[in-house]
Design a protein around this motif. Structure first.
Motif, PDB file in Angstrom:
ATOM      1  N   TYR A 295     -18.807  28.808  23.492  1.00 24.73           N
ATOM      2  CA  TYR A 295     -18.649  27.550  22.771  1.00 24.73           C
ATOM      3  C   TYR A 295     -17.415  27.662  21.888  1.00 24.73           C
ATOM      4  CZ  TYR A 295     -19.947  23.376  20.154  1.00 24.73           C
ATOM      5  OH  TYR A 295     -19.950  22.127  19.591  1.00 24.73           O
ATOM      6  N   GLU A 296     -16.377  26.895  22.220  1.00 24.76           N
ATOM      7  CA  GLU A 296     -15.117  26.950  21.493  1.00 24.76           C
ATOM      8  C   GLU A 296     -14.851  25.630  20.783  1.00 24.76           C
ATOM      9  OE1 GLU A 296     -12.208  27.989  24.369  1.00 24.76           O
ATOM     10  OE2 GLU A 296     -13.057  29.966  24.739  1.00 24.76           O
ATOM     11  N   LYS A 297     -13.814  25.623  19.971  1.00 27.63           N
ATOM     12  CA  LYS A 297     -13.494  24.437  19.169  1.00 27.63           C
ATOM     13  C   LYS A 297     -12.967  23.284  20.025  1.00 27.63           C
ATOM     14  CE  LYS A 297     -11.020  23.015  15.072  1.00 27.63           C
ATOM     15  NZ  LYS A 297     -10.135  23.406  13.983  1.00 27.63           N
ATOM     16  N   ILE A 298     -12.219  23.591  21.078  1.00 24.66           N
ATOM     17  CA  ILE A 298     -11.607  22.581  21.931  1.00 24.66           C
ATOM     18  C   ILE A 298     -12.405  22.449  23.217  1.00 24.66           C
ATOM     19  CG2 ILE A 298      -9.508  21.921  23.183  1.00 24.66           C
ATOM     20  CD1 ILE A 298      -9.155  21.915  20.167  1.00 24.66           C
ATOM     21  N   ASP A 299     -12.694  21.204  23.603  1.00 21.88           N
ATOM     22  CA  ASP A 299     -13.397  20.933  24.861  1.00 21.88           C
ATOM     23  C   ASP A 299     -12.348  20.592  25.908  1.00 21.88           C
ATOM     24  OD1 ASP A 299     -15.149  20.342  26.852  1.00 21.88           O
ATOM     25  OD2 ASP A 299     -16.216  18.775  25.764  1.00 21.88           O
ATOM     26  N   THR A 300     -12.107  21.501  26.826  1.00 23.50           N
ATOM     27  CA  THR A 300     -11.042  21.318  27.821  1.00 23.50           C
ATOM     28  C   THR A 300     -11.448  20.400  28.971  1.00 23.50           C
ATOM     29  OG1 THR A 300     -11.753  23.321  28.958  1.00 23.50           O
ATOM     30  CG2 THR A 300     -10.014  23.559  27.309  1.00 23.50           C
ATOM     31  N   LEU A 301     -12.678  19.951  29.009  1.00 29.90           N
ATOM     32  CA  LEU A 301     -13.118  19.069  30.095  1.00 29.90           C
ATOM     33  C   LEU A 301     -13.219  17.608  29.675  1.00 29.90           C
ATOM     34  CD1 LEU A 301     -15.923  21.285  31.666  1.00 29.90           C
ATOM     35  CD2 LEU A 301     -13.574  20.984  32.427  1.00 29.90           C
ATOM     36  N   ARG A 302     -12.866  17.292  28.436  1.00 32.49           N
ATOM     37  CA  ARG A 302     -12.932  15.908  27.957  1.00 32.49           C
ATOM     38  C   ARG A 302     -11.571  15.469  27.437  1.00 32.49           C
ATOM     39  NH1 ARG A 302     -17.288  14.988  23.739  1.00 32.49           N
ATOM     40  NH2 ARG A 302     -16.948  12.834  24.301  1.00 32.49           N
ATOM     41  N   ASP A 303     -11.217  14.216  27.731  1.00 31.92           N
ATOM     42  CA  ASP A 303     -10.009  13.560  27.231  1.00 31.92           C
ATOM     43  C   ASP A 303      -8.750  14.349  27.576  1.00 31.92           C
ATOM     44  OD1 ASP A 303      -8.691  11.463  26.021  1.00 31.92           O
ATOM     45  OD2 ASP A 303      -8.639  12.462  24.080  1.00 31.92           O
ATOM     46  N   VAL A 304      -8.562  14.613  28.857  1.00 36.65           N
ATOM     47  CA  VAL A 304      -7.376  15.333  29.322  1.00 36.65           C
ATOM     48  C   VAL A 304      -6.187  14.393  29.201  1.00 36.65           C
ATOM     49  CG1 VAL A 304      -6.346  16.417  31.354  1.00 36.65           C
ATOM     50  CG2 VAL A 304      -8.757  16.750  30.841  1.00 36.65           C
ATOM     51  N   PRO A 305      -5.028  14.761  28.754  1.00 38.57           N
ATOM     52  CA  PRO A 305      -4.505  16.074  28.375  1.00 38.57           C
ATOM     53  C   PRO A 305      -4.604  16.363  26.876  1.00 38.57           C
ATOM     54  CG  PRO A 305      -2.670  14.585  28.551  1.00 38.57           C
ATOM     55  CD  PRO A 305      -3.925  13.794  28.863  1.00 38.57           C
ATOM     56  N   ASP A 306      -5.207  15.457  26.091  1.00 37.31           N
ATOM     57  CA  ASP A 306      -5.248  15.671  24.643  1.00 37.31           C
ATOM     58  C   ASP A 306      -6.367  16.612  24.212  1.00 37.31           C
ATOM     59  OD1 ASP A 306      -3.109  13.948  24.362  1.00 37.31           O
ATOM     60  OD2 ASP A 306      -4.400  12.196  24.152  1.00 37.31           O
ATOM     61  N   PHE A 307      -7.447  16.646  24.938  1.00 38.71           N
ATOM     62  CA  PHE A 307      -8.607  17.499  24.667  1.00 38.71           C
ATOM     63  C   PHE A 307      -9.251  17.190  23.315  1.00 38.71           C
ATOM     64  CE2 PHE A 307      -5.848  20.395  27.275  1.00 38.71           C
ATOM     65  CZ  PHE A 307      -6.516  20.165  28.451  1.00 38.71           C
ATOM     66  N   LEU A 308     -10.501  16.835  23.371  1.00 41.52           N
ATOM     67  CA  LEU A 308     -11.257  16.520  22.158  1.00 41.52           C
ATOM     68  C   LEU A 308     -11.767  17.790  21.489  1.00 41.52           C
ATOM     69  CD1 LEU A 308     -13.432  13.521  23.365  1.00 41.52           C
ATOM     70  CD2 LEU A 308     -11.471  13.455  21.852  1.00 41.52           C
ATOM     71  N   GLU A 309     -11.917  17.699  20.180  1.00 40.78           N
ATOM     72  CA  GLU A 309     -12.521  18.809  19.445  1.00 40.78           C
ATOM     73  C   GLU A 309     -14.035  18.667  19.482  1.00 40.78           C
ATOM     74  OE1 GLU A 309     -11.122  19.459  15.544  1.00 40.78           O
ATOM     75  OE2 GLU A 309      -9.023  19.553  16.129  1.00 40.78           O
ATOM     76  N   ARG A 310     -14.697  19.792  19.602  1.00 41.25           N
ATOM     77  CA  ARG A 310     -16.161  19.797  19.588  1.00 41.25           C
ATOM     78  C   ARG A 310     -16.648  19.855  18.154  1.00 41.25           C
ATOM     79  NH1 ARG A 310     -17.169  24.232  24.244  1.00 41.25           N
ATOM     80  NH2 ARG A 310     -16.682  22.883  25.982  1.00 41.25           N
TER      81      ARG A 310
END
Length: 105
Positions: free
Chosen positions: A53-68
């Motif tokens: 579980y990381e701070k950045i979600d690389t599978l949402r809102d590409v290419p900006d990437f949402l923060e979790r």
């Protein structure tokens, strides 16, 4: 006072029975998750269990990437606890009907 608690518990279990009465139809199928949120929370729970579980979600809102959200939401910890006992698909299929009952209190 004791009568009030008994009435509340009776209402709680009555609503739980009503909400879960059709789940026998879902248990015969391979995939019982019926909403988009369940897939999202199942994925986050798997990452939380595997310590990925990381701070950045690389599978949402590409290419900006949402923060979790940090710290992780409580539903992820509840899901990770119950997924040790039951399959993850069943955990997130049963949690929404059970948690929705608490809105009456």
């Amino acid at each position: 006072m004791k009568l009030d608690k008994k009435i509340l518990f009776f209402i709680f279990f009555l609503i739980l029975i009503i909400k879960l009465k059709d789940f026998s139809h879902f248990l015969n199928k391979k995939n019982v998750i019926t909403g988009y949120d369940a897939f999202y929370f199942t994925r986050l729970t798997e990452e939380l269990i595997e310590n990925q579980y990381e701070k950045i979600d690389t599978l949402r809102d590409v290419p900006d990437f949402l923060e979790r959200p940090f710290p992780p939401p409580l539903i992820l910890y509840i899901g990770s606890f119950f997924s040790r006992i039951f399959p993850k698909e069943y955990v997130y299929a049963f949690l929404p009907p059970i948690f929705s009952i608490f809105f009456i209190f």
